[in-house]
Design a protein around this motif. Structure first.
Motif, PDB file in Angstrom:
ATOM      1  N   PHE A   1       0.840  -1.199   0.000  1.00 46.02           N
ATOM      2  CA  PHE A   1       0.000   0.000   0.000  1.00 46.02           C
ATOM      3  C   PHE A   1       0.878   1.252   0.000  1.00 46.02           C
ATOM      4  O   PHE A   1       0.641   2.210  -0.738  1.00 46.02           O
TER       5      PHE A   1
ATOM      6  N   VAL B   1       0.874   4.221  -2.746  1.00 44.33           N
ATOM      7  CA  VAL B   1       0.551   5.602  -2.375  1.00 44.33           C
ATOM      8  C   VAL B   1       1.694   6.538  -2.755  1.00 44.33           C
ATOM      9  O   VAL B   1       1.481   7.582  -3.364  1.00 44.33           O
TER      10      VAL B   1
ATOM     11  N   GLN C   1       1.791   7.289  -6.351  1.00 44.24           N
ATOM     12  CA  GLN C   1       0.715   8.135  -6.877  1.00 44.24           C
ATOM     13  C   GLN C   1       0.884   9.577  -6.428  1.00 44.24           C
ATOM     14  O   GLN C   1       0.628  10.502  -7.183  1.00 44.24           O
ATOM     15  N   SER C   2       1.228   9.767  -5.178  1.00 40.04           N
ATOM     16  CA  SER C   2       1.329  11.126  -4.670  1.00 40.04           C
ATOM     17  C   SER C   2       2.261  11.154  -3.473  1.00 40.04           C
ATOM     18  O   SER C   2       1.955  10.592  -2.429  1.00 40.04           O
TER      19      SER C   2
ATOM     20  N   ARG D   1       2.917  13.668  -1.667  1.00 35.82           N
ATOM     21  CA  ARG D   1       2.323  14.471  -0.598  1.00 35.82           C
ATOM     22  C   ARG D   1       1.348  13.639   0.238  1.00 35.82           C
ATOM     23  O   ARG D   1       1.324  13.725   1.463  1.00 35.82           O
ATOM     24  N   ALA D   2       0.535  12.835  -0.451  1.00 33.28           N
ATOM     25  CA  ALA D   2      -0.402  11.983   0.290  1.00 33.28           C
ATOM     26  C   ALA D   2       0.380  10.959   1.101  1.00 33.28           C
ATOM     27  O   ALA D   2      -0.003  10.607   2.220  1.00 33.28           O
ATOM     28  N   GLY D   3       1.495  10.486   0.560  1.00 33.52           N
ATOM     29  CA  GLY D   3       2.337   9.551   1.293  1.00 33.52           C
ATOM     30  C   GLY D   3       2.878  10.189   2.564  1.00 33.52           C
ATOM     31  O   GLY D   3       2.912   9.570   3.626  1.00 33.52           O
TER      32      GLY D   3
ATOM     33  N   PHE E   1       1.462  12.563   4.187  1.00 34.35           N
ATOM     34  CA  PHE E   1       0.317  12.683   5.095  1.00 34.35           C
ATOM     35  C   PHE E   1       0.079  11.355   5.818  1.00 34.35           C
ATOM     36  O   PHE E   1      -0.300  11.323   6.982  1.00 34.35           O
TER      37      PHE E   1
ATOM     38  N   GLY F   1      -4.602  14.177  -3.810  1.00 34.28           N
ATOM     39  CA  GLY F   1      -3.153  14.107  -3.790  1.00 34.28           C
ATOM     40  C   GLY F   1      -2.524  14.541  -2.486  1.00 34.28           C
ATOM     41  O   GLY F   1      -1.322  14.578  -2.369  1.00 34.28           O
ATOM     42  N   HIS F   2      -3.328  14.892  -1.487  1.00 34.65           N
ATOM     43  CA  HIS F   2      -2.762  15.165  -0.168  1.00 34.65           C
ATOM     44  C   HIS F   2      -3.588  14.458   0.905  1.00 34.65           C
ATOM     45  O   HIS F   2      -3.131  13.526   1.537  1.00 34.65           O
TER      46      HIS F   2
ATOM     47  N   ALA G   1      -6.193  12.706   0.184  1.00 33.32           N
ATOM     48  CA  ALA G   1      -6.667  11.456  -0.414  1.00 33.32           C
ATOM     49  C   ALA G   1      -5.921  11.210  -1.714  1.00 33.32           C
ATOM     50  O   ALA G   1      -5.444  12.139  -2.348  1.00 33.32           O
ATOM     51  N   VAL G   2      -5.823   9.944  -2.097  1.00 33.92           N
ATOM     52  CA  VAL G   2      -5.274   9.590  -3.404  1.00 33.92           C
ATOM     53  C   VAL G   2      -6.464   9.272  -4.300  1.00 33.92           C
ATOM     54  O   VAL G   2      -7.217   8.337  -4.040  1.00 33.92           O
TER      55      VAL G   2
ATOM     56  N   ALA H   1      -7.047   7.955  -7.189  1.00 36.11           N
ATOM     57  CA  ALA H   1      -7.237   6.691  -7.897  1.00 36.11           C
ATOM     58  C   ALA H   1      -7.529   5.532  -6.941  1.00 36.11           C
ATOM     59  O   ALA H   1      -7.981   4.481  -7.378  1.00 36.11           O
ATOM     60  N   LEU H   2      -7.301   5.710  -5.654  1.00 33.64           N
ATOM     61  CA  LEU H   2      -7.522   4.617  -4.703  1.00 33.64           C
ATOM     62  C   LEU H   2      -8.941   4.674  -4.140  1.00 33.64           C
ATOM     63  O   LEU H   2      -9.566   5.728  -4.083  1.00 33.64           O
TER      64      LEU H   2
ATOM     65  N   ASN I   1      -8.180   4.859   1.166  1.00 36.02           N
ATOM     66  CA  ASN I   1      -7.938   6.198   1.684  1.00 36.02           C
ATOM     67  C   ASN I   1      -8.179   6.287   3.179  1.00 36.02           C
ATOM     68  O   ASN I   1      -7.696   7.213   3.829  1.00 36.02           O
TER      69      ASN I   1
END
Lengths: 364, 524
Positions: A223, A227, A230-231, A233-235, A237, B349-350, B352-353, B355-356, B361
């Motif tokens: 996972f 993550v 894909q991003s 920044r989200a990682g 977070f 993109g911050h 939440a992603v 595409a997931l 999420n």
């Protein structure tokens, strides 16, 4: 006039699944055209290239031997690419693994013990991982572009191997040929199936593919890889570290490439030579993408690309064409895979007007 | 309409049955709109009502699927923004299209016909901007300008084309109250010259203040055309939302408990050339309190969130404290394990992603804080999909998240529903500290009121809530205490009841507690 790529509002599910198949079909068509231009009958040429190698037991074994490193490397690369780390230097890590693993049978050739083989495999993984650790360190701490560093290190590894087998590691009883001594039987990877030459490298490749597939699908680590790919920044977070992921993915793919390297040397060649790979590390990039970066898809893709190697050899013999044909087929395949994927996500738009725009104001 | 014929007295722009389909989804569905010369016409509607799609068709960015656009009595087809400009339509977008590294004059030159000298453009822009009360230095670099000044560039850029109709998309969303007042003066000047303005907004108060007529959109259809001055805010809101919007009640949040979240002289250098450095920020949030931090976008809100959440930890431990324990150097998951929850500004993109799936999420934010429930298999860290999915369902139900299917990708949800999920994901843990950045940015009114009520309820139940927001209406709805951030500095904290909008406006300009400088702020 200029060409623009416009993102499609929705990606067709059907076509994303069909994409590798379409790419394969297009490769066949254009390969046929190439044979036609070379003055060969495209049907017989394609037949001897892609069908004949599948008709004999011994050549199926050769297929497995060639697919093994492709699958093992491709599976490792898929983890890199999914996490947005572009390791292009698997060829170098393959060689580094082969050299590190060969320390025991070449330098300590008098040591005969059942421990030799497992230690060789471990050393091979270690060598590949350490070699991949160089671009990982440079990227994680100095923000260097890993595409360039990992690629350039390939040539370092190739030349180092060349220097070794012509110098310190040259076989003392080898009539001055640039080769190491042949491995002792305890250092040779045994055959897997009684009917032919397929060695345990193929088994390792399948185990690696299943293990990575399991990791990607069921575990938090998988996972995290998805993550961060894909991003970033989200990682962040989520509390995942991009830097640690650079290390993890590069070391993992390096270790798998290194294992492929020592398995190839120990199982198929049984000595080190100046050239030990027909470009497995680069071809595995195609394998990874043709397999949609999915470890199970990569097993299939690895078999397909292994076939292009065999077909190339067969075509040399039966048609008298250059072995460069193999490279052409692999290049065509990568080109079509990438362009199919692009066209599934984007559509091409031709813009005829210049930047300031032309008037079409209807009833004026 | 077209029968009246004479462009001089007839409407400037008439739109008849204009429809735009994206696939089978009608973003605009048979829109009728009429703009007279010399009026300020409001286009009201929630996010996703079709306002942007409509004006993009008027400005030639999108081609209509069907319907007609009549400009000064002539049916026209507007094929591109430059065609729209030649007709006499100018537009100021909500998100500016400016190059930060270039000067004001260079940015303006980019939208003009090639071949005009930069000096001439600079002179004209400077003259024009002063005559409309929007002073601009043409040689300044855009990167050095405030958001309000950047908007002026866009307005001047549009005015240089001498347009008959100017479209403004949510212009005040980035302005302080004082800056907004200046903009309204400019709009009245344009109106007096006989130009028309199409003013897109969801702020009822300003629409009532400056607009002569209003067209209300909902779900791609016109739901009302009226004189906003004869309506009440609630009747306008009803046209926009289709039902009465629940009023957020902040009753009973006045009891103060222990300090749960604290920043002590928190400073952080700017990470990029265009970021803001945090300077000596001190704040305390008590249990049962909602501290709202107001401020114009780009004054350090994101950086403050990063420092408080631990996404970018500080250099020393003592500058951030959660539940009276120093956590400055700890990461975001360590802070989550101490009971804190975080909602960043950017959904895609911050937080939440896209595409997931929603359940993935959920793991994104809670893999460590809910380790025991969500993960199994020891060191393997197997994700227990059943537990995660049932928690996802629980959150979706509690926050009334509307979605297609059981567990769709986050990107398929509308902004409001995704935001409800993201907020609900934290509330579901009952955090003792919640830090939220722009909780209802780009969210429809129904979802916004639900989210705000949830924040207030969380504080009531004894948690400390910190809300960073640009929306003053929102701040006054939820806050018990208010502070203002400006250029990376935080003002003192005031009880919400003691602050007026004007005072906040001054603080936004960096005037800390100096009430006598009100005049200078206006003169600028």
């Amino acid at each position: 006039m200029r060409i623009e790529l416009e993102r499609r509002p929705e990606v067709s599910r059907l076509f994303s699944i069909l994409s590798p198949v379409i790419a394969l079909a297009l490769t066949m068509i254009f390969g046929g055209i190439m044979f036609l231009l070379l003055g060969k009958n495209p049907i017989t040429a394609l037949h001897s290239f892609f069908i004949e190698p599948l008709m004999e037991v011994w050549s199926l074994h050769e297929l497995a031997i060639k697919a093994a490193p492709l699958i093992m490397i491709g599976v490792g690369l898929s983890v890199c690419y999914r996490s947005n780390n572009w390791n292009i230097g698997a060829e170098g890590q393959f060689i580094a693994g082969a050299i590190a693993g060969s320390i025991l049978p070449v330098v300590f050739h008098e040591w005969h013990s059942p421990l030799v083989l497992p230690l060789m495999l471990l050393l091979g993984m270690l060598g590949g991982a350490l070699f991949a650790g160089i671009p990982a360190f440079l990227k994680a701490h100095l923000n260097t572009n890993e595409i360039l560093t990992s690629l350039m290190l390939v040539y370092v590894a190739q030349l180092f191997l060349d220097w070794l087998v012509r110098g310190y590691w040259r076989n003392p009883g080898g009539m001055n040929f640039p080769e190491t001594r042949t491995f002792d039987p305890v250092a040779v990877l045994p055959e897997m199936i009684a009917s032919g030459r397929t060695h345990w490298g193929f088994g390792f490749a399948l185990i690696a593919a299943v293990a990575i597939w399991f990791m990607m699908r069921y575990t938090l680590k998988g996972f995290e890889i998805t993550v961060l790919g894909q991003s970033e920044r989200a990682g962040r977070f989520a509390g995942f570290s991009t830097r640690k992921m650079i290390w993890f993915s590069m070391l993992l793919s390096g270790a798998l490439a290194g294992l492929a390297g020592i398995a190839e040397v120990s199982g198929a060649i049984q000595q080190l030579r100046p050239v030990i790979s027909p470009g497995y590390g680069f071809t595995a990039i195609i394998v990874a993408f043709l397999g949609r970066l999915n470890p199970l898809g990569i097993v299939v893709a690895g078999l397909v690309l292994a076939l292009t190697y065999l077909g190339g050899e067969a075509a040399q013999l039966s048609l008298g064409v250059s072995d460069k044909v193999t490279r052409v087929f692999q290049g065509l395949l990568l080109f079509f895979v990438l362009s199919c994927d692009t066209l599934i996500r984007y559509k091409i738009k031709l813009v005829w007007s210049n930047l300031t725009g032309t008037a079409t104001e209807g009833a004026h | 309409m077209s029968a009246e014929g004479q462009p001089a007295i007839g409407p400037l722009l008439t739109v008849g049955q204009l429809t735009k389909l994206f696939g089978t989804f009608a973003a605009c569905n048979g829109i009728d709109l009429e703009i007279k010369p010399g009026e300020i016409h409001a286009l009201l509607g929630e996010n996703g009502a079709g306002k942007s799609t409509l004006v993009k068709m008027l400005f030639g960015v999108l081609a209509p699927t069907s319907g007609e656009i009549v400009w000064q009595g002539q049916p026209v087809r507007i094929a591109s923004p430059s065609a729209a400009r030649r007709l006499g339509i100018g537009m100021v977008f909500q998100h500016f299209s400016l190059f930060e590294a270039l000067t004001v004059a260079e940015n303006i030159a980019l939208s003009m016909a090639p071949g005009i000298s930069l000096n001439r453009i600079a002179e004209e822009a400077s003259a024009l901007s002063h005559s409309y009360g929007l002073p601009l230095d043409p040689k300044a670099h855009v990167a050095d300008l405030s958001v309000g000044e950047r908007q002026r560039i866009e307005i001047v850029r549009a005015l240089l084309q001498n347009p008959k109709l100017i479209i403004l998309d949510e212009p005040t969303s980035v302005l302080t109250p004082q800056e907004a007042d200046r903009l309204f003066e400019t709009l009245n000047k344009l109106k007096a010259e006989g130009r028309s303005v199409l003013y897109i907004s969801h702020r009822l108060e300003e629409v009532q203040r400056i607009c002569d007529r209003a067209t209300v959109l909902r779900h791609g259809k016109v739901t009302g055309a009226c004189d906003p001055r004869r309506e009440t805010p609630s009747s306008l809101a009803r046209m926009m939302v289709g039902s009465d919007v629940a009023h957020v009640s902040a009753e009973g949040t006045s009891t103060k408990g222990a300090v749960k979240l604290e920043a002590r002289h928190l400073s952080a250098p700017a990470r990029t050339p265009f970021a803001v450095a945090l300077k000596n920020i001190c704040l305390k949030v008590h249990a049962g309190e909602v501290l709202a931090i107001a401020g114009v976008a780009g004054n350090g809100q994101g950086e403050l969130f990063d420092a408080l959440s631990g996404e970018y930890p500080a250099a020393t431990d003592d500058v951030v404290r959660i539940a009276d324990k120093p956590v400055g150097t700890r990461g975001i998951n360590a802070r989550r394990l101490m009971g804190a929850g975080f909602v960043p500004e950017e959904r895609h993109g911050h937080a939440a992603v896209s595409a997931l799936s929603l359940s993935d999420n959920l793991i994104l934010a809670r893999s460590q804080s809910d380790r025991r429930a969500f993960l199994g298999g020891g060191v393997l860290g197997l994700i227990r999909q059943d537990a995660v999915k049932s928690a996802t369902r629980r959150i979706a139900q509690a926050m009334d998240v509307r979605k297609s299917g059981d567990n769709p990708p986050a990107g398929s949800l509308s902004g409001g529903n995704l935001q409800k999920f993201i907020v609900g994901r934290e509330l579901d843990r009952q955090p003792t500290v919640l830090v939220v950045n722009q909780p209802t940015w780009g969210v429809d009114a129904g979802a916004a009121s639900r989210i705000r009520q949830a924040l207030v309820d969380l504080a009531k139940s004894g948690s400390a809530v910190l809300v960073i927001s640009q929306d003053l209406d929102e701040i006054f709805e939820v806050a018990t205490e208010i502070a203002v951030i400006s250029e990376g500095r935080l003002s003192d904290i005031y009880p919400a009841a003691e602050l007026s909008r004007e005072k906040i406006g001054l603080l936004m300009g960096g005037m800390y507690g100096k009430t006598e400088s009100a005049e200078t702020a206006h003169a600028h």
